[in-house]
Write a protein that holds these residues in place. Structure first.
Motif, PDB file in Angstrom:
ATOM      1  N   ALA A 330      -4.203 -15.107   5.756  1.00 20.93           N
ATOM      2  CA  ALA A 330      -3.120 -14.423   4.782  1.00 20.93           C
ATOM      3  C   ALA A 330      -3.915 -12.784   4.733  1.00 20.93           C
ATOM      4  O   ALA A 330      -5.172 -12.837   4.591  1.00 20.93           O
ATOM      5  CB  ALA A 330      -3.035 -15.168   3.490  1.00 20.93           C
ATOM      6  N   ILE A 331      -3.047 -11.786   4.440  1.00 21.38           N
ATOM      7  CA  ILE A 331      -3.617 -10.530   4.180  1.00 21.38           C
ATOM      8  C   ILE A 331      -2.731 -10.006   2.847  1.00 21.38           C
ATOM      9  O   ILE A 331      -1.666 -10.138   2.859  1.00 21.38           O
ATOM     10  CB  ILE A 331      -3.221  -9.574   5.396  1.00 21.38           C
ATOM     11  N   SER A 332      -3.518  -9.678   2.051  1.00 23.95           N
ATOM     12  CA  SER A 332      -3.052  -9.133   0.563  1.00 23.95           C
ATOM     13  C   SER A 332      -2.840  -7.635   0.715  1.00 23.95           C
ATOM     14  O   SER A 332      -3.982  -7.020   0.618  1.00 23.95           O
ATOM     15  CB  SER A 332      -3.715  -9.862  -0.579  1.00 23.95           C
ATOM     16  N   LYS A 342      14.605  -4.898   4.473  1.00 26.44           N
ATOM     17  CA  LYS A 342      14.564  -4.313   5.552  1.00 26.44           C
ATOM     18  C   LYS A 342      13.077  -3.893   6.108  1.00 26.44           C
ATOM     19  O   LYS A 342      12.606  -4.156   7.076  1.00 26.44           O
ATOM     20  CB  LYS A 342      15.238  -2.881   5.344  1.00 26.44           C
ATOM     21  N   GLN A 343      12.213  -3.836   5.191  1.00 28.84           N
ATOM     22  CA  GLN A 343      10.842  -3.523   5.308  1.00 28.84           C
ATOM     23  C   GLN A 343       9.999  -4.878   5.768  1.00 28.84           C
ATOM     24  O   GLN A 343       9.187  -4.917   6.798  1.00 28.84           O
ATOM     25  CB  GLN A 343       9.995  -2.949   4.260  1.00 28.84           C
ATOM     26  N   THR A 344      10.402  -5.924   5.159  1.00 23.90           N
ATOM     27  CA  THR A 344       9.832  -7.127   5.759  1.00 23.90           C
ATOM     28  C   THR A 344      10.067  -7.821   6.960  1.00 23.90           C
ATOM     29  O   THR A 344       9.524  -8.079   7.841  1.00 23.90           O
ATOM     30  CB  THR A 344       9.948  -8.456   4.333  1.00 23.90           C
ATOM     31  N   ASP A 345      11.597  -7.555   7.187  1.00 30.38           N
ATOM     32  CA  ASP A 345      12.087  -7.664   8.635  1.00 30.38           C
ATOM     33  C   ASP A 345      11.348  -6.784   9.554  1.00 30.38           C
ATOM     34  O   ASP A 345      11.042  -7.505  10.700  1.00 30.38           O
ATOM     35  CB  ASP A 345      13.491  -7.255   8.580  1.00 30.38           C
ATOM     36  N   PHE A 363       5.858 -14.312   4.217  1.00 35.10           N
ATOM     37  CA  PHE A 363       5.386 -13.244   3.148  1.00 35.10           C
ATOM     38  C   PHE A 363       5.698 -13.869   1.611  1.00 35.10           C
ATOM     39  O   PHE A 363       6.464 -14.625   1.451  1.00 35.10           O
ATOM     40  CB  PHE A 363       5.997 -11.878   3.001  1.00 35.10           C
ATOM     41  N   ILE A 364       4.785 -13.524   0.708  1.00 40.23           N
ATOM     42  CA  ILE A 364       4.661 -13.975  -0.683  1.00 40.23           C
ATOM     43  C   ILE A 364       4.706 -12.681  -1.519  1.00 40.23           C
ATOM     44  O   ILE A 364       3.685 -11.685  -1.295  1.00 40.23           O
ATOM     45  CB  ILE A 364       3.749 -14.657  -1.232  1.00 40.23           C
ATOM     46  N   LYS A 365       5.801 -12.348  -2.423  1.00 43.67           N
ATOM     47  CA  LYS A 365       5.617 -11.031  -3.288  1.00 43.67           C
ATOM     48  C   LYS A 365       4.808 -11.347  -4.524  1.00 43.67           C
ATOM     49  O   LYS A 365       5.663 -12.330  -5.245  1.00 43.67           O
ATOM     50  CB  LYS A 365       6.983 -10.394  -3.238  1.00 43.67           C
ATOM     51  N   CYS A 366       3.777 -10.930  -4.913  1.00 41.43           N
ATOM     52  CA  CYS A 366       3.346 -10.905  -6.070  1.00 41.43           C
ATOM     53  C   CYS A 366       3.810  -9.898  -7.140  1.00 41.43           C
ATOM     54  O   CYS A 366       3.408  -9.000  -7.431  1.00 41.43           O
ATOM     55  CB  CYS A 366       1.761 -11.011  -6.102  1.00 41.43           C
ATOM     56  N   ASP A 398       0.706  -7.472  -4.882  1.00 45.63           N
ATOM     57  CA  ASP A 398       0.670  -7.368  -3.627  1.00 45.63           C
ATOM     58  C   ASP A 398       1.501  -8.095  -3.003  1.00 45.63           C
ATOM     59  O   ASP A 398       2.248  -8.811  -3.444  1.00 45.63           O
ATOM     60  CB  ASP A 398      -0.788  -8.347  -3.502  1.00 45.63           C
ATOM     61  N   LEU A 399       1.592  -7.702  -1.683  1.00 46.27           N
ATOM     62  CA  LEU A 399       2.364  -8.365  -0.668  1.00 46.27           C
ATOM     63  C   LEU A 399       1.577  -9.261   0.227  1.00 46.27           C
ATOM     64  O   LEU A 399       0.875  -8.556   0.963  1.00 46.27           O
ATOM     65  CB  LEU A 399       3.450  -7.509   0.075  1.00 46.27           C
ATOM     66  N   ILE A 400       1.885 -10.545  -0.103  1.00 51.57           N
ATOM     67  CA  ILE A 400       0.818 -11.119   0.900  1.00 51.57           C
ATOM     68  C   ILE A 400       1.659 -11.830   1.976  1.00 51.57           C
ATOM     69  O   ILE A 400       2.713 -12.187   2.163  1.00 51.57           O
ATOM     70  CB  ILE A 400       0.526 -12.707   0.262  1.00 51.57           C
ATOM     71  N   LEU A 401       0.942 -11.294   3.325  1.00 54.19           N
ATOM     72  CA  LEU A 401       1.523 -11.611   4.805  1.00 54.19           C
ATOM     73  C   LEU A 401       0.705 -12.753   5.270  1.00 54.19           C
ATOM     74  O   LEU A 401      -0.604 -12.758   5.375  1.00 54.19           O
ATOM     75  CB  LEU A 401       1.480 -10.615   5.653  1.00 54.19           C
TER      76      LEU A 401
END
Ligand code: ASP
Length: 608
Positions: A330-332, A342-345, A363-366, A398-401
């Motif tokens: 995971a990368i936060s 669109k951006q996560t795609d 992804f997880i959006k916090c 954070d957006l966790i990838l």
């Protein structure tokens, strides 16, 4: 002398003086039949010439053109139309006499900073490309780095000693370039991949501080930004331990920063073990200008932390992709919880590219309002997402990838994705320099096809002092290939260090083996028979019998260091006459065939 001054040095203080300049015609602007302006260029700058009435006839007869070489004499006068962009912009030369020293054909591209010539054309006419200010600045920077390094090393009692280019092969992991010997038909020299064994022999000879800014040759496939011949700042010292080397050579790099960029690098150079670099950044040359360290959810949930509750959560999700994966990383990414679909795609497409090779991205959006949203909402409740986020060390906003899959591929992909996000967020600034020592590398890597050890750095690198006994006391042969990791050699750490600058390895070296017995053991570990070791390295093993001092050293990639300091991606920009990606010099058209007579002299018969 053809000139009294250069084209870069005249200013208002010279007004009224009679001067002579010599240089190349950059541009000609004809204002009227009796007035033209010519910009004259040399290495130092550009000066405007005013060609007035008396010379108008000569000018039109000779049809002066771009890149003509001209000598001009005249008086320095104040310009009516000053150019503050130019060092000489306050003055011009009222020319009384000029001579064309040489004509020039129309150049294949315009000699200016942003030229229209494609790469190939510029390489073919590199001598013209080198006239451009942008390229000249790069070579000037290179020379400044060279001077700075020499000064520092000289002040610290290092001696520049040349070593031969025609040698016997010294394996450093790449293929050798070979040179046939005419006088010894059928035999070949190799060009050095580095002066490694020579610098060690110099230590045996008592030259306790050696350096050389030296060409090295490696016949590698030129992916990425490599050159078959490149330059190293190559150094070696006697009677030193790792710490001495680290101090001396961070001093060198800091001095270069100061001399070349005017930067006082006052902070401590960070240090990191190889293990931590791999775990936290996914590679052994982390860019530490920004955070976003990797979190390994598999180890968090299944491993050492032994957090049973968390594990239940992880599995409760029933998300097969995670549960079946060898690793989940995971990368936060800070401040990106508002990424659009669109951006996560876009990011998902990015990780699916063949170079990255992942099947997808979770992804997880916090969110800043405290809620959690993910691409796997089907599997995890919001509370579970929150717990996952906590486990990743993520913060609000954070957006966790998350990447899941086979260990090595996932690690590489996560490392790339981290760098990509750093780039996207503008966290990899060219003028922000962060140095790092990576330490405690494994001494060996496992070569699966041959079921044997290979030296991670090179065969002359010593193990950590407290692991010498492990190395001497154990048989290097790997009996159980499937369990090679349980072989005692798998855990031996090298007394080696890499210097990393902004995510690039700029230097690497090690404390060397200096005892014959240990060196023989190393050769044996690499699968060499005693006869083979003697045949290849008898000279070194022999030298170790005659009082070899403890020693160690390092080599810096000089071209790469210059390119980073110059803010460029490419080392080619900092080499006067580089080769292209196929290892060709397109200007010389080399390599090329040689004639039959030469081949015969060399006792060579081509196979086809
Ligand atoms: N010869 C090594 C290299 O070229 C550097 C060193 O160990 O000093 O990577």
């Amino acid at each position: 002398m053809y000139r009294t001054h250069t084209c870069g040095e005249l200013n208002a203080s010279h007004i009224g003086r009679e001067v002579t300049l010599a240089g190349w015609v950059q541009t000609i602007r004809k204002v009227s039949n009796s007035l033209s302006f010519v910009d004259l260029r040399d290495r130092y700058g550009i000066t405007q010439l005013l060609i007035g009435e008396g010379l108008a006839a000569q000018l039109s007869n000779e049809s002066l053109g771009r890149e003509y070489v001209v000598q001009a004499t005249g008086k320095v006068i104040e310009r009516t139309n000053k150019n503050p962009q130019l060092a000489t912009g306050d003055i011009e030369i009222e020319v009384s006499r000029y001579t064309i020293l040489n004509k020039a054909a129309t150049p294949p591209f315009t000699i200016q900073d942003d030229t229209d010539g494609g790469d190939d054309l510029r390489m073919k006419f590199r001598y013209l490309d080198l006239r451009r200010q942008a390229v000249r600045k790069n070579l000037e920077l290179r020379y400044a780095v060279n001077r700075s390094a020499r000064n520092y090393l000289h002040e610290n009692h290092f001696m520049d000693i040349e070593t031969p280019f025609l040698i016997k092969s010294t394996p450093e992991g790449a293929r050798d370039f070979v040179v046939p010997s005419r006088m010894n038909g059928g035999q070949f020299y190799a060009l050095p991949q580095s002066p490694q064994t020579f610098k060690q022999l110099l230590m045996v000879s008592g030259y306790d501080r050696y350096y050389q800014i030296v060409k090295c040759f490696r016949d590698e496939d030129l992916r990425a930004d490599r050159q078959p011949e490149f330059t190293q700042i190559d150094c070696e010292m006697s009677f030193v331990e790792q710490e001495d080397i680290l101090q001396m050579f961070e001093g060198l790099v800091k001095r270069i920063f100061k001399d070349v960029k005017g930067i006082d690098y006052a902070e401590k150079v960070e240090r990191m073990t190889w293990n931590d670099a791999m775990l936290q950044y996914g590679n052994d040359k982390p860019d530490i200008r920004f955070g976003m360290k990797l979190a390994n959810l598999k180890t968090i949930f299944e491993g050492q932390s032994g957090d049973a509750q968390a594990r239940v959560l992880f599995e409760a999700g029933g998300f097969k992709v995670f549960n079946d994966a060898e690793t989940v990383l995971a990368i936060s990414v800070p401040g990106c919880s508002d990424y659009t679909r669109k951006q996560t795609d876009e990011l998902t497409e990015w990780v699916k590219r063949p170079q990255i090779g992942m099947n997808g991205l979770v992804f997880i959006k916090c969110n800043t309002d405290g809620s959690y949203k993910s691409s796997v909402d089907k599997f995890f409740s919001e509370e579970q997402l929150k717990q996952l986020a906590v486990a990743c060390g993520a913060q609000t906003g954070d957006l966790i990838l998350l990447l899941a899959g086979r260990e090595e591929r996932t690690r590489k992909a996560a490392s790339e994705l981290r760098l990509y996000m750093g780039e996207r967020l503008g966290l990899r600034k060219k003028d922000d320099f962060k140095l790092l020592w990576v330490l405690d590398f494994p001494l060996f890597e496992y070569a699966e096809e041959e079921n044997r050890w290979v030296a991670r750095h090179h065969p002359f690198t010593s193990p950590k002092p407290d692991q010498i006994a492990t190395m001497i006391g154990n048989d290097p042969v790997i009996k159980d290939a499937a369990n090679y990791l349980s072989h005692p050699y798998a855990n031996i750490k090298a007394n080696a260090y890499d210097m990393v600058l902004n995510g690039n390895e700029i230097g690497g070296g090690s404390i060397r083996i200096f005892q014959r017995e240990l060196q023989e053991k190393m050769f044996a570990a690499l699968g060499m028979s005693p006869e083979e070791a003697l045949h290849k390295f008898g000279f070194l093993l022999g030298a170790f019998e005659y009082g070899a001092p403890p020693h160690g050293g390092i080599a810096f990639g000089f071209d790469r260091l210059c390119s980073i300091l110059g803010g460029s991606e490419s080392i080619r920009d900092f080499i006067a006459f580089p080769k292209n990606n196929s290892g060709r010099d397109v200007m010389l058209d080399a390599p090329s065939a040689i004639d039959e007579k030469q081949l015969e002299e060399l006792s060579i018969k081509l196979r086809s």
